[in-house]
Write an enzyme that holds these catalytic residues in place. Structure first.
Site, PDB file in Angstrom:
ATOM      1  N   THR A 103     -11.482   6.680  10.369  1.00 41.95           N
ATOM      2  CA  THR A 103     -11.490   6.178  11.753  1.00 41.95           C
ATOM      3  C   THR A 103     -11.108   7.277  12.740  1.00 41.95           C
ATOM      4  O   THR A 103     -11.333   7.145  13.935  1.00 41.95           O
ATOM      5  CB  THR A 103     -10.537   4.979  11.909  1.00 41.95           C
ATOM      6  OG1 THR A 103      -9.358   5.251  11.178  1.00 41.95           O
ATOM      7  CG2 THR A 103     -11.161   3.704  11.436  1.00 41.95           C
ATOM      8  N   ASP A 156     -13.102  14.961  -5.087  1.00 41.44           N
ATOM      9  CA  ASP A 156     -13.158  16.211  -5.849  1.00 41.44           C
ATOM     10  C   ASP A 156     -14.412  16.169  -6.711  1.00 41.44           C
ATOM     11  O   ASP A 156     -15.212  15.238  -6.584  1.00 41.44           O
ATOM     12  CB  ASP A 156     -11.876  16.338  -6.706  1.00 41.44           C
ATOM     13  CG  ASP A 156     -11.487  17.795  -6.944  1.00 41.44           C
ATOM     14  OD1 ASP A 156     -12.402  18.620  -7.203  1.00 41.44           O
ATOM     15  OD2 ASP A 156     -10.289  18.109  -6.897  1.00 41.44           O
ATOM     16  N   ARG A 199       2.923  -1.170  10.668  1.00 39.37           N
ATOM     17  CA  ARG A 199       4.014  -1.257  11.646  1.00 39.37           C
ATOM     18  C   ARG A 199       4.323  -2.641  12.205  1.00 39.37           C
ATOM     19  O   ARG A 199       5.500  -2.933  12.419  1.00 39.37           O
ATOM     20  CB  ARG A 199       3.778  -0.234  12.767  1.00 39.37           C
ATOM     21  CG  ARG A 199       3.989   1.184  12.270  1.00 39.37           C
ATOM     22  CD  ARG A 199       3.320   2.210  13.128  1.00 39.37           C
ATOM     23  NE  ARG A 199       1.859   2.138  12.995  1.00 39.37           N
ATOM     24  CZ  ARG A 199       1.010   2.931  13.635  1.00 39.37           C
ATOM     25  NH1 ARG A 199       1.454   3.843  14.469  1.00 39.37           N
ATOM     26  NH2 ARG A 199      -0.287   2.812  13.447  1.00 39.37           N
ATOM     27  N   LYS A 254      -7.139   8.279  -1.719  1.00 43.47           N
ATOM     28  CA  LYS A 254      -8.388   8.831  -1.142  1.00 43.47           C
ATOM     29  C   LYS A 254      -8.863  10.057  -1.914  1.00 43.47           C
ATOM     30  O   LYS A 254      -9.006  11.158  -1.354  1.00 43.47           O
ATOM     31  CB  LYS A 254      -8.207   9.163   0.334  1.00 43.47           C
ATOM     32  CG  LYS A 254      -7.885   7.956   1.212  1.00 43.47           C
ATOM     33  CD  LYS A 254      -7.911   8.319   2.686  1.00 43.47           C
ATOM     34  CE  LYS A 254      -7.681   7.144   3.584  1.00 43.47           C
ATOM     35  NZ  LYS A 254      -6.315   6.605   3.581  1.00 43.47           N
ATOM     36  N   ASP A 263      -3.352   4.281  -2.243  1.00 40.46           N
ATOM     37  CA  ASP A 263      -4.332   4.814  -1.292  1.00 40.46           C
ATOM     38  C   ASP A 263      -4.323   6.343  -1.341  1.00 40.46           C
ATOM     39  O   ASP A 263      -3.815   6.998  -0.437  1.00 40.46           O
ATOM     40  CB  ASP A 263      -3.979   4.289   0.111  1.00 40.46           C
ATOM     41  CG  ASP A 263      -5.040   4.611   1.138  1.00 40.46           C
ATOM     42  OD1 ASP A 263      -6.178   4.936   0.743  1.00 40.46           O
ATOM     43  OD2 ASP A 263      -4.732   4.540   2.344  1.00 40.46           O
ATOM     44  N   LYS A 274       0.845  -1.196   0.000  1.00 40.41           N
ATOM     45  CA  LYS A 274       0.000   0.000   0.000  1.00 40.41           C
ATOM     46  C   LYS A 274       0.877   1.242   0.000  1.00 40.41           C
ATOM     47  O   LYS A 274       1.737   1.412   0.872  1.00 40.41           O
ATOM     48  CB  LYS A 274      -0.911   0.028   1.227  1.00 40.41           C
ATOM     49  CG  LYS A 274      -1.811   1.270   1.249  1.00 40.41           C
ATOM     50  CD  LYS A 274      -2.825   1.200   2.367  1.00 40.41           C
ATOM     51  CE  LYS A 274      -2.391   1.893   3.628  1.00 40.41           C
ATOM     52  NZ  LYS A 274      -2.403   3.360   3.565  1.00 40.41           N
TER      53      LYS A 274
HETATM   54  O1  C5P Z   1       0.897   0.622  10.993  1.00 44.81           O
HETATM   55  P1  C5P Z   1      -0.549   0.252  10.811  1.00 44.81           P
HETATM   56  O2  C5P Z   1      -0.770  -1.243  10.700  1.00 44.81           O
HETATM   57  O3  C5P Z   1      -1.433   0.890  11.850  1.00 44.81           O
HETATM   58  O4  C5P Z   1      -0.949   0.872   9.390  1.00 44.81           O
HETATM   59  C1  C5P Z   1      -2.213   0.776   8.847  1.00 44.81           C
HETATM   60  C2  C5P Z   1      -2.268   1.497   7.542  1.00 44.81           C
HETATM   61  O5  C5P Z   1      -3.625   1.587   7.119  1.00 44.81           O
HETATM   62  C3  C5P Z   1      -1.750   2.929   7.580  1.00 44.81           C
HETATM   63  O6  C5P Z   1      -1.188   3.236   6.305  1.00 44.81           O
HETATM   64  C4  C5P Z   1      -3.003   3.746   7.826  1.00 44.81           C
HETATM   65  O7  C5P Z   1      -2.900   5.049   7.327  1.00 44.81           O
HETATM   66  C5  C5P Z   1      -4.035   2.945   7.041  1.00 44.81           C
HETATM   67  N1  C5P Z   1      -5.422   3.133   7.475  1.00 44.81           N
HETATM   68  C6  C5P Z   1      -5.865   2.866   8.757  1.00 44.81           C
HETATM   69  N2  C5P Z   1      -7.175   3.030   9.083  1.00 44.81           N
HETATM   70  C7  C5P Z   1      -8.036   3.434   8.174  1.00 44.81           C
HETATM   71  C8  C5P Z   1      -7.623   3.681   6.875  1.00 44.81           C
HETATM   72  C9  C5P Z   1      -6.292   3.516   6.547  1.00 44.81           C
HETATM   73  O8  C5P Z   1      -5.077   2.478   9.610  1.00 44.81           O
HETATM   74  N3  C5P Z   1      -9.310   3.541   8.500  1.00 44.81           N
END
Ligand code: C5P
Length: 230
Positions: free
Chosen positions: A117, A65, A209, A62, A60, A33
């Site tokens: 979220t 527009d 992460r 998003k 991603d 991603k």
């Molecule tokens: O590090 P982590 O597992 O939290 O990363 C989750 C990824 O998904 C990040 O790139 C975050 O921006 C994305 N994301 C999220 N929740 C959402 C939409 C996207 O954590 N509702």
């Protein structure tokens, strides 16, 4: 067929990112991603170089527009041969349909972001003046996306049964906020383990992460993949 673990590449520099990817065997067909942060810094050449290495890409961006602008942007992205692209469902029916029309002829799946979220019930009611309960708003936006040609949504794993019931079992639910039992929850609030996400019916999980910051990223990926696909 196994379902993908999509690795969120939230790196501040491309060298660090490539070092991370080099830990994986060359034949490991990763699904990556790329979010706004990396895309703004490294642009399309970075996307192209990852496609040339054989990786699947979830772009991603998003988009949100007017329909014409989104359509023309999607026409451009359609040539990039990425596997998934996001728009905001709150851009409305015309904008979602325009995005889908822009992607016509490509294999890129259109996914809609429902409620961010970071926005809770309070922000929904007081800032956005949306009178619905958060779950009802997510269901409403999912239906809007489904009715206007999107291939799926980004959602919490916990929302998947509700979204599939309101749309179709084939409507894709791609779910971030995944944490294996042993991992730090960090800033994520509504988390699910890979096994729980699978049981709830997620089609793909997005994990950042717990893999990118692990001492052994490849091993962390394997463990998560095993739990997710077992
Ligand atoms: O590090 P982590 O597992 O939290 O990363 C989750 C990824 O998904 C990040 O790139 C975050 O921006 C994305 N994301 C999220 N929740 C959402 C939409 C996207 O954590 N509702």
């Amino acid at each position: 067929m196994s379902k993908p673990v999509i690795v969120a590449l939230d790196f501040a520099d491309d060298f660090e990112c490539i070092n991370f990817l080099n830990q994986f065997p060359k034949d490991e067909k990763l699904f990556l991603k790329i979010g706004l942060e990396m895309f703004c810094q490294f642009g399309y050449p970075f996307v192209r170089s990852l496609r040339e290495r054989g990786y699947n890409i979830f772009l991603d961006l998003k988009l949100h527009d007017i329909p014409n602008t989104v359509k023309r942007t999607c026409e451009m992205i359609a040539k990039w041969d990425v596997q998934m692209l996001t728009v905001h469902a709150s851009g409305g029916s015309e904008m979602i349909a325009a995005a889908k029309a822009g992607l016509a002829g490509s294999a890129t799946k259109l996914l809609a972001v429902t409620q961010l979220t970071s926005l809770g019930q309070n922000e929904l009611a007081n800032e956005l003046q949306v009178p619905l309960a958060s779950q009802d708003y997510v269901t409403h936006l999912s239906k809007l996306a489904f009715d206007n040609g999107a291939d799926g949504v980004i959602s919490s794993a916990l929302e998947v049964p509700m979204i599939k019931a309101a749309t179709s079992t084939d409507f894709l639910c791609v779910t971030p906020g995944i944490r294996p039992k042993s991992a730090q929850v960090g800033d994520q609030k509504r988390v699910a383990t890979p096994a729980h996400a699978r049981n709830l019916g997620s089609d793909a999980i997005v994990v950042g992460r717990p893999i990118t910051q692990a001492t052994n990223g490849y091993q962390a990926y394997i463990n998560i993949n095993e739990e997710w696909n077992k």
